[in-house]
Write a protein that holds these residues in place. Sequence first.
Motif, PDB file in Angstrom:
ATOM      1  N   ALA A  62      24.573  29.671  36.694  1.00  0.00           N
ATOM      2  CA  ALA A  62      24.625  31.033  37.250  1.00  0.00           C
ATOM      3  C   ALA A  62      25.829  31.759  36.664  1.00  0.00           C
ATOM      4  O   ALA A  62      26.658  31.178  35.965  1.00  0.00           O
ATOM      5  N   ALA A  63      25.893  33.034  36.961  1.00  0.00           N
ATOM      6  CA  ALA A  63      27.037  33.825  36.480  1.00  0.00           C
ATOM      7  C   ALA A  63      28.321  33.281  37.089  1.00  0.00           C
ATOM      8  O   ALA A  63      28.318  32.701  38.177  1.00  0.00           O
ATOM      9  N   LEU A  64      29.421  33.477  36.357  1.00  0.00           N
ATOM     10  CA  LEU A  64      30.704  33.074  36.900  1.00  0.00           C
ATOM     11  C   LEU A  64      31.003  33.927  38.135  1.00  0.00           C
ATOM     12  O   LEU A  64      30.507  35.049  38.261  1.00  0.00           O
ATOM     13  N   GLY A  65      31.781  33.376  39.016  1.00  0.00           N
ATOM     14  CA  GLY A  65      32.080  34.120  40.232  1.00  0.00           C
ATOM     15  C   GLY A  65      33.421  33.703  40.793  1.00  0.00           C
ATOM     16  O   GLY A  65      34.284  33.213  40.060  1.00  0.00           O
ATOM     17  N   VAL A 122      41.543  32.861  46.683  1.00  0.00           N
ATOM     18  CA  VAL A 122      40.318  33.053  45.912  1.00  0.00           C
ATOM     19  C   VAL A 122      40.423  32.199  44.660  1.00  0.00           C
ATOM     20  O   VAL A 122      41.404  32.283  43.921  1.00  0.00           O
ATOM     21  N   LEU A 123      39.441  31.361  44.463  1.00  0.00           N
ATOM     22  CA  LEU A 123      39.405  30.523  43.268  1.00  0.00           C
ATOM     23  C   LEU A 123      38.372  31.109  42.313  1.00  0.00           C
ATOM     24  O   LEU A 123      37.193  31.241  42.655  1.00  0.00           O
ATOM     25  N   ASP A 182      33.289  41.547  30.979  1.00  0.00           N
ATOM     26  CA  ASP A 182      33.046  40.144  30.643  1.00  0.00           C
ATOM     27  C   ASP A 182      31.660  39.805  31.182  1.00  0.00           C
ATOM     28  O   ASP A 182      31.492  39.598  32.389  1.00  0.00           O
ATOM     29  N   PRO A 183      30.656  39.740  30.318  1.00  0.00           N
ATOM     30  CA  PRO A 183      29.277  39.559  30.786  1.00  0.00           C
ATOM     31  C   PRO A 183      29.033  38.209  31.476  1.00  0.00           C
ATOM     32  O   PRO A 183      28.034  38.052  32.174  1.00  0.00           O
ATOM     33  N   ARG A 184      29.953  37.278  31.311  1.00  0.00           N
ATOM     34  CA  ARG A 184      29.739  35.980  31.971  1.00  0.00           C
ATOM     35  C   ARG A 184      29.712  36.126  33.492  1.00  0.00           C
ATOM     36  O   ARG A 184      29.216  35.277  34.200  1.00  0.00           O
TER      37      ARG A 184
END
Lengths: 386, 73
Positions: free
Chosen positions: A365-368, A376-377, A236-238
């Motif tokens: 920014a990229a998702l994280g 962990v959210l 998933d490139p996001r």
Amino acid sequence: MKKVKRIGVIYDPLNISASLLVRGGSLSQTHCAERSEFVPDRELTPLVIVPQVYIQDPNGVLTSGYVRLSGVLWYALPKDIADTIVDESYLSKELAQYVITAGTQGYSVAEDGTLTVSTNVPYLSPVVLVFTGNYADPRDGKILRIHATATLSTSSVVLPATLSLDKPASWGFNPISDSGTRSVVATLRIGGVVPDAAYKVRYWWYKVEGGVESLIDEGEDLFYESGQNSNTLTIDPRYIDGAMHLICKAEYVLAAESLPNSPTAECLTADTVIARRYPNYDFENFVHGGVDVAAGAEVVKNECVVTIGREVLGHPAEHFTIRWSIKRAVYGAEWQHLGFGESIYIPADEFADGADVGLEVEEFAALGAMADGNTVLCDGNAVITF
Amino acid sequence: MKRYKYAKIPLVSAIALGLDKIRRHTPSGDVIINESDLLTYGSESNTFEQKVEALSGKVLTALEAKQELQKTE
């Protein structure tokens, strides 16, 4: 007293032509170490050699034609041994061990002298086949010894094995126009052919970060969707921050052999770089009604307009953080944050003495993932609790 | 490198080609031949597959040919 004189007919020597006719197969083979395969494989389709002896009598006593021999023997000599035979004498005791008999593995001789070879000759170990037989010259009863030779040899071919990806060396993911996951498919070829069931293949997918290679971790690498240990990696490139260098490593063995648990130094590799990057864009603050505010106006609408080429991007807040600020036109004034959003309504009286409106546009920014204690959210509101 | 092919053909076809005595027979009575055996058979423009089909045979890989020879009746 008696005087005797022996009188006899002197025959000219026969013209003899001995040949070995290959009826099936070939004297030469090719060995492919990659496939552990001989071509043709004599265990499947044997080599059949028929000896033929043709005679011609210069004196015309005998009719010319093919004749049968007696005392037929076949030898299978290693080439280095055969090279030492200088006088074409194949009857020495030393060579007796190379006579093909009913017990010789991979060779058989039929009654008519036909030789069948059903064994493969290893590369660099050529074999010289020697055929010998006797022909009794009917004109004078003399025994003629006839022989013919053929060399069985094997050449070796190396099949280049390659690993390729269906993505170019570098490719992009546009967060504005692209969506969904992406798959990278690795293809291993041996001699240009995708290996069949005769082989076992295993794949590993690595990432390179800060110049360090590491196996893509299903738990740690948020961009990973599936495909570790298969030929298709789905990501998933996001979740990719900037560029990600991906490496596929592959090992193959013959089906009967065991694959290594991890790629060896000689493994096949192919790599690609995916970059999550925004296209070139521009933005401006479009002030509805213009920058000269009419007296009596209550609010001034400021709208962020993002353009990509000649296209205006709809709903830019879906892709950018848009921040508004204001600085009054007085000495020592500071920028004052107003808020976020695609547009903002500012009371007209803010501009009574003139003011500057600032617009800042920042790419997402990229998702994280955010960690808080054992929780962990993830983006997308997924919550993982340990 | 192109994979070398083999085929199993009925005995009657092998006899017609003169291959029955020089080629191995499977337990089921067919005969295993190779690409080279059919080089001079049929039209030059026909592929090995087409020639084998014309002989009512079946094209095999080396592995499959080996398995055919090892099959038990």
